[in-house]
Design an enzyme around this catalytic site. Sequence first.
Site, mmCIF file in Angstrom:
data_model
loop_
_atom_site.group_PDB
_atom_site.id
_atom_site.type_symbol
_atom_site.label_atom_id
_atom_site.label_comp_id
_atom_site.label_asym_id
_atom_site.label_seq_id
_atom_site.Cartn_x
_atom_site.Cartn_y
_atom_site.Cartn_z
ATOM 1 N N THR A 123 0.832 -1.203 0.000
ATOM 2 C CA THR A 123 0.000 0.000 0.000
ATOM 3 C C THR A 123 0.865 1.250 0.000
ATOM 4 O O THR A 123 0.581 2.212 -0.713
ATOM 5 C CB THR A 123 -0.965 0.003 1.197
ATOM 6 O OG1 THR A 123 -1.796 -1.152 1.106
ATOM 7 C CG2 THR A 123 -1.829 1.252 1.216
ATOM 8 N N HIS A 128 2.848 5.890 -2.773
ATOM 9 C CA HIS A 128 4.073 6.634 -3.107
ATOM 10 C C HIS A 128 4.179 6.859 -4.621
ATOM 11 O O HIS A 128 4.437 7.975 -5.077
ATOM 12 C CB HIS A 128 5.285 5.857 -2.590
ATOM 13 C CG HIS A 128 6.595 6.440 -2.995
ATOM 14 N ND1 HIS A 128 7.266 7.372 -2.233
ATOM 15 C CD2 HIS A 128 7.379 6.225 -4.086
ATOM 16 C CE1 HIS A 128 8.398 7.702 -2.841
ATOM 17 N NE2 HIS A 128 8.486 7.020 -3.975
ATOM 18 N N GLU A 129 3.980 5.798 -5.395
ATOM 19 C CA GLU A 129 4.104 5.921 -6.857
ATOM 20 C C GLU A 129 3.006 6.809 -7.435
ATOM 21 O O GLU A 129 3.263 7.584 -8.359
ATOM 22 C CB GLU A 129 4.095 4.535 -7.504
ATOM 23 C CG GLU A 129 5.237 3.627 -7.084
ATOM 24 C CD GLU A 129 6.633 4.222 -7.270
ATOM 25 O OE1 GLU A 129 6.853 4.996 -8.226
ATOM 26 O OE2 GLU A 129 7.510 3.922 -6.445
ATOM 27 N N HIS A 132 4.063 10.344 -7.194
ATOM 28 C CA HIS A 132 4.904 10.823 -8.310
ATOM 29 C C HIS A 132 4.029 11.328 -9.455
ATOM 30 O O HIS A 132 4.296 12.374 -10.039
ATOM 31 C CB HIS A 132 5.818 9.708 -8.822
ATOM 32 C CG HIS A 132 6.956 9.381 -7.917
ATOM 33 N ND1 HIS A 132 7.718 10.335 -7.285
ATOM 34 C CD2 HIS A 132 7.483 8.173 -7.560
ATOM 35 C CE1 HIS A 132 8.664 9.745 -6.560
ATOM 36 N NE2 HIS A 132 8.537 8.426 -6.703
ATOM 37 N N ASP A 138 10.872 12.301 -5.066
ATOM 38 C CA ASP A 138 11.333 11.599 -3.862
ATOM 39 C C ASP A 138 11.922 12.593 -2.875
ATOM 40 O O ASP A 138 12.469 13.633 -3.263
ATOM 41 C CB ASP A 138 12.408 10.573 -4.228
ATOM 42 C CG ASP A 138 11.828 9.362 -4.931
ATOM 43 O OD1 ASP A 138 10.793 8.854 -4.483
ATOM 44 O OD2 ASP A 138 12.421 8.929 -5.943
#
Length: 193
Positions: A123, A128-129, A132, A138
């Site tokens: 998860t 996180h992706e 982006h 990051d």
Amino acid sequence: MPYSLWLKAAGAAATITLAAVTAAHAAPAPEPASATNAAAVVTLRYDDSRAVGWEAAITAGVASWNQNVGNVRLVEAAPGTRAEIQIVATTGWPQATLGPVRPGGQVRVELGSQAVSQGYDKTRIAAHEIGHSLGLPDTKPGPCSQLMSGSSPGISCRNAVPNTAEKARVESAYANGLASLVPADGRTLVDAP
């Protein structure tokens, strides 16, 4: 017609006429706040049909973003429709195209099983992706409280919620609907430790 009846009828007619004139010249009622705010929300569609095994993590990651930002809303694309965010499962390290993605544009999110096999939380990876895709780079190294610190806090980190600064940056990127959007960066960010 008796005078008293005529007087009542004339009074009623005058009242109706006055009400009609007042209504015709009254200022329009303000739009409800929800209708005004809904116009500024950017809706982005995602396609996770090629991310078998990641469905629950993607659902939770999308929910995290939808619950924490108001200027952008992520929705699953209907089958056969174009999605701005293409989510696929891969055998490598997670990676994604750096946004912010515009409606009609397209970015790619790769949810890599290599990170999962090393113990990283699915998860957190998905959220996180997706971050982006929404324009967040990051922030490595960083603490677990920063979603965009990725793998740097280690495998014990399960946080899939953006912090205050991350939320603010996405809100800023999608402020005022489409007016403030810049094209996606286009760089692919690989999230290997």
